[in-house]
Write a protein that holds these residues in place. Structure first.
Motif, PDB file in Angstrom:
ATOM      1  N   GLY A 123       0.820  -1.200   0.000  1.00  0.00           N
ATOM      2  CA  GLY A 123       0.000   0.000   0.000  1.00  0.00           C
ATOM      3  C   GLY A 123       0.853   1.249   0.000  1.00  0.00           C
ATOM      4  N   LEU A 124       0.275   2.362  -0.399  1.00  0.00           N
ATOM      5  CA  LEU A 124       1.017   3.618  -0.426  1.00  0.00           C
ATOM      6  C   LEU A 124       1.451   3.992   0.994  1.00  0.00           C
ATOM      7  CD1 LEU A 124      -1.072   5.736  -2.964  1.00  0.00           C
ATOM      8  CD2 LEU A 124       1.118   4.586  -3.339  1.00  0.00           C
ATOM      9  N   ARG A 125       2.737   4.187   1.145  1.00  0.00           N
ATOM     10  CA  ARG A 125       3.311   4.499   2.455  1.00  0.00           C
ATOM     11  C   ARG A 125       3.896   5.900   2.420  1.00  0.00           C
ATOM     12  NH1 ARG A 125       8.093   1.012   5.501  1.00  0.00           N
ATOM     13  NH2 ARG A 125       8.326   2.402   7.310  1.00  0.00           N
ATOM     14  N   VAL A 126       3.379   6.781   3.252  1.00  0.00           N
ATOM     15  CA  VAL A 126       3.839   8.169   3.276  1.00  0.00           C
ATOM     16  C   VAL A 126       5.203   8.232   3.949  1.00  0.00           C
ATOM     17  CG1 VAL A 126       3.400  10.493   4.137  1.00  0.00           C
ATOM     18  CG2 VAL A 126       1.508   9.108   3.262  1.00  0.00           C
ATOM     19  N   LEU A 127       6.174   8.745   3.213  1.00  0.00           N
ATOM     20  CA  LEU A 127       7.533   8.901   3.746  1.00  0.00           C
ATOM     21  C   LEU A 127       7.892  10.361   3.976  1.00  0.00           C
ATOM     22  CD1 LEU A 127       9.442   6.239   1.625  1.00  0.00           C
ATOM     23  CD2 LEU A 127       8.458   6.014   3.913  1.00  0.00           C
ATOM     24  N   ARG A 128       7.078  11.238   3.416  1.00  0.00           N
ATOM     25  CA  ARG A 128       7.280  12.665   3.665  1.00  0.00           C
ATOM     26  C   ARG A 128       5.916  13.334   3.574  1.00  0.00           C
ATOM     27  NH1 ARG A 128      10.670  17.083   0.067  1.00  0.00           N
ATOM     28  NH2 ARG A 128       9.497  18.863   0.859  1.00  0.00           N
ATOM     29  N   ALA A 172       4.719   9.505  -1.275  1.00  0.00           N
ATOM     30  CA  ALA A 172       4.305   8.162  -0.868  1.00  0.00           C
ATOM     31  C   ALA A 172       5.039   7.142  -1.727  1.00  0.00           C
ATOM     32  CB  ALA A 172       2.797   7.996  -1.020  1.00  0.00           C
ATOM     33  N   TYR A 173       5.305   6.003  -1.126  1.00  0.00           N
ATOM     34  CA  TYR A 173       6.095   4.952  -1.786  1.00  0.00           C
ATOM     35  C   TYR A 173       5.285   3.671  -1.898  1.00  0.00           C
ATOM     36  CZ  TYR A 173       9.614   1.242  -2.279  1.00  0.00           C
ATOM     37  OH  TYR A 173      10.331   0.154  -2.699  1.00  0.00           O
TER      38      TYR A 173
END
Length: 292
Positions: free
Chosen positions: A170-175, A206-207
């Motif tokens: 899933g889209l993972r927010v990194l910033r 997002a990653y």
């Protein structure tokens, strides 16, 4: 990533009698010890990629879980018809694991480039596509793929981010930007270049290492207007997915990736990143211009 694949798949062959591996010479030497221990489940068909997929389809019909491996242009582009028929039409799955990504083999020429592989899987439907950005993300993806019978494509590359980002894809927010900040989605090994490109910009990054199925729910939760896709394969590959997910919302979309034109150049992977605008400087120009 390639060595991680060899190590993980070898362990699966040793532990799970359902796991099989079909090769077409590529990486055969790395799997030689496993072939000695499991000669009935480690098969090298020689430089016959279409046959490799046909054998995998047959193994899947017997109840085995075949892993199929070669360079991306050989296991996907060259064997596309067999993927469509020997797997898809027969209603069986396999785990296709490629190396070479878009242009890891650029110094060997166009024959070893495959920027359109993910787009080809989109024409078939039903495939899970993993594009890991770090070797440490690979084992969990392979082990999970061994537990079911659905079709899975794992796209490995020599490029990698400095740190792994595990998760379910899933889209993972990194910033995190402000609440209405543009959303920049980085896929797999382009994360670090993307983070470098947006330094000082008010954006949310997002990653994901799993662009198929795309995390539509995560996209809708994060997108507030402008969306930028940064993908390490053909530019626009995920545009239709994003547009369909946001069809009820006003938004703008910029899709960055490998250009569709054949550059007729060799060079290094870093050269191709620069020529396609996928290095940090090129991404910065494109993203800044879009958000201006």
């Amino acid at each position: 990533m390639r060595q991680t694949f060899v190590d993980t798949t070898t362990a699966l062959l040793d532990a799970d009698p359902r796991t099989a591996l079909v090769l077409a010479d590529i990486s055969a030497s790395a799997f030689a010890p496993a072939a000695v221990r499991h000669p009935d489940r480690v098969l090298n068909v020689g430089i016959r990629e279409q046959l490799m997929l046909g054998v995998a389809g047959g193994l899947a019909l017997t109840g085995l879980r075949p892993f199929v491996h070669s360079y991306a242009p050989f296991v996907v582009d060259r064997a596309y018809e067999q993927i469509k028929l020997d797997l898809g039409h027969q209603g069986v799955g396999a785990v296709l694991v490629s190396v070479g990504a878009s242009y890891d083999g650029s110094q060997m020429g166009r024959t070893h480039m495959s920027p359109g592989d993910v787009a080809l899987f989109d024409t078939l439907g039903g495939w899970t596509v993993h594009v890991p950005g770090h070797p440490d993300e690979v084992p969990a993806l392979l082990r999970a793929a061994a537990t079911h019978d659905d079709p899975v494509y794992v796209r490995l590359t020599t490029a990698q981010n400095a740190h792994p980002h595990a998760g379910d894809g899933g889209l993972r927010v990194l910033r995190q930007g402000r609440s209405d900040a543009p959303l920049v989605i980085a896929v797999g090994p382009l994360l670090d270049a993307t983070l470098g490109a947006v330094e000082g910009l008010d954006v949310t990054v997002a990653y994901t290492h799993t662009p198929r199925p795309f995390d539509v729910a995560g996209l809708r939760a994060l997108a507030a207007g402008d969306v930028v896709l940064v993908e390490p394969y053909l530019a626009g590959t995920s545009s239709a997915v994003v547009a369909a997910a946001l069809t009820d919302r006003p938004h703008r979309l910029l899709s960055l990736g490998v250009g569709h034109a054949d550059l007729h150049r060799y060079g290094t992977p870093a050269d191709h990143d620069r020529w396609h605008g996928l290095d940090a400087a090129g991404l910065r120009r494109s993203i800044s211009g879009f958000l201006r």
